[in-house]
Design an enzyme around this catalytic site. Sequence first.
Site, PDB file in Angstrom:
ATOM      1  N   GLY B 130       0.833  -1.204   0.000  1.00 38.84           N
ATOM      2  CA  GLY B 130       0.000   0.000   0.000  1.00 38.84           C
ATOM      3  C   GLY B 130       0.863   1.248   0.000  1.00 38.84           C
ATOM      4  O   GLY B 130       1.127   1.817   1.056  1.00 38.84           O
ATOM      5  N   GLU B 248      12.843  -4.260  -5.268  1.00 32.78           N
ATOM      6  CA  GLU B 248      11.837  -4.298  -6.317  1.00 32.78           C
ATOM      7  C   GLU B 248      12.402  -3.914  -7.680  1.00 32.78           C
ATOM      8  O   GLU B 248      11.910  -4.344  -8.707  1.00 32.78           O
ATOM      9  CB  GLU B 248      10.684  -3.346  -5.949  1.00 32.78           C
ATOM     10  CG  GLU B 248       9.579  -3.346  -6.988  1.00 32.78           C
ATOM     11  CD  GLU B 248       8.346  -2.585  -6.559  1.00 32.78           C
ATOM     12  OE1 GLU B 248       8.248  -2.226  -5.381  1.00 32.78           O
ATOM     13  OE2 GLU B 248       7.489  -2.357  -7.418  1.00 32.78           O
TER      14      GLU B 248
END
Lengths: 321, 383
Positions: B130, B248
């Site tokens: 989130g 990431e």
Amino acid sequence: MSEFLEPFERMLENVSTPAAVRAIERGGSPDAMWQAFAESGFLDALVPEERGGAGLALADVQPLWMALGRHAVPLPVGETMIARALLDGAPDGPVALAVAAPGQSVVVPFGLVAAYMLIESDCALHMVEASGALTGVVASLAARMTCNDLPSPHSTAPTSGLRPIAAILRAALIAGASGRVTEMTAAYANERVQFGKPIGRQQALQQQMAIMAEEMVAARIASQLGCAGGFPPSLVAAATAKAIASRAAARVAATAHAVHGAIGISEEHDLQLFTRRLHEWRLADGSESYWNGLLGRERLVSDARSVDFVRAHLQPEAATG
Amino acid sequence: MFDTLTLAALPAEGEAIRPAIRAIAEQAIANASADVRARSWSGFDRDFSRLLGRSGFLGLTLPKCYGGAELGPFARFVVVEELLSAGAPVAAHWIADRQSAPLILNYGSEAQREYYIPRICRGELVFCIGMSEPGSGSDLASVRTRAERTAAGWRVNGQKIWTTNAAHGDYMIALLRTSGSAGDRHAGLSQLIIDLKAPGVTVRPITDLTGDAHFAEVFFEDVELPADALIGEEGEGWKQVTAELAFERSGPERIYSSVVLLDAWIAHLRDARRDDPATCALVGDFTARLGTLRAMSIACTARLALGESPVVEASLVKDLGTRFEQELPTRIGDDLASHPDEGVDAELYRTLLYVTHIAPSFSLRGGTREILRGIIARGMGLR
């Protein structure tokens, strides 16, 4: 590796200064500079130990070649290393490399400052005294040479020819010069003030220079891939190295000049010493489209997945430190 | 400049794992068409993720005491490379394995590690991230969704958007404001674990232009969380998120998003016996770039293996990688449509159009192109 690279870099900083490079480009004698290389022992870096050389692997020599590009060295130092590795009993003096069919006129990088040319013609290697005409390009050290009446061959050419070997040298030179040009450009962007602040603070320039850095790093890694598999390189390794480096060469040079503004294309600014070489090396020994074509042909005859194809052909050996 | 990003070999411990993961991946895609395999990133299959967990292919970099394999980033590189180049469905474990588990390991409490990490390693838990909110995409520091301290823990109010897998997820690790206001930027942000089944959480899928719905909007209305929902230190959320993004951005997933299309196109060229110079040059261009990008990604992995957080290097590889991923469908589309008499089968056509339509997301997810280039520019000393 740094044990070789550091003394080599120090020597280049001393002998291949911008003033010395310009002097040779204006027709001055390269003998004194060449003498420094001849005495350093580095010219025999790729010669096997049993023949009296240093017996270094291509991967170990790659940083030295990049350093030649970083310092705009105006002599065929890498070419001479290659010629000495290929030939037993190569003559003393700088050697340029060329691939030419009989009767064909070709441009030979560093031909004007070479004592000899190692020419591949009809699958054989010929060593001849250097000759050739000016290309007419200002300050270029390349010679235009027509391949006529070659002496009897010195030896047969490597199976894949001289061009892949020359191409990985060119890729390393491009990678080295691209690194230098990127650093010069970042430094200039931090100094040059417009609209009240350094131009490097402008987001539009930052975006362009980030891309420049990406291309520069890609050229460096591709060059390392080209040298990772041993001597002589495979077609896939050479093609990858030269295609990526050539593509980067034009882009890096363009951004460097865009950021430097008009001063960058003046003779007095050092930028041109590097960007002229980037363009010359991009064209030498096959541009990106030439090598992409050969690589694509090789890829299409394989039914491997793309990832498996590059894994199989571009697998660096474990680093030697 | 950026001299630490240098050619590195995949060590034997990484390669050793390849045959086993390839066998599992091949089985998973045996009956999948290319346009399904091209969805690898968003292919959601809990059974497959549990199979990977049972077979020891999740949590490769995590300590054995939490159910990991202690094999290091190179082993993970090989597993991700095999799954993506086959086009296996990775969505049900992807985020938890790559980001959530290392985050919890690095910053979580012992109780959090013991609860979540073994379950992630078994492929049982689906996490989502989130970060983005309406009005805060690239400007991540401007998040407004707030967690307030209560007697029992935390109360969350606000909204997240573009949350991958929230509709099928178990937990969200959310970047929330725990003090100050959006004007305080990096200060006052914290990361909390939110159970997506908790009362007050509403998830609304967002259907995308390909007909898939892997994004979602998530609304929080007086969601009560226990005190131990906080990961790491209160107010340290920005620092934690920045480190998380290096995981990431550095992996092979930033190169291989279009690789199923590339292989399907090359198979088509072979069937059509087309090998004219222009075709070869295009194939060669893609091949040289793929090989170089792969080497760059391995170089980044080598920095992770040394315990570094190669934020700038990862940004550089990701930007170059997504440019390649995005150029593939554009140029392959041009190639195929400039040979209108050749005939393109339905599967290749669907694959081409799927990748073409979803490709804009490649340079959005995990940090936009402009943000990454800003990070690179800072690394060049320009800011």
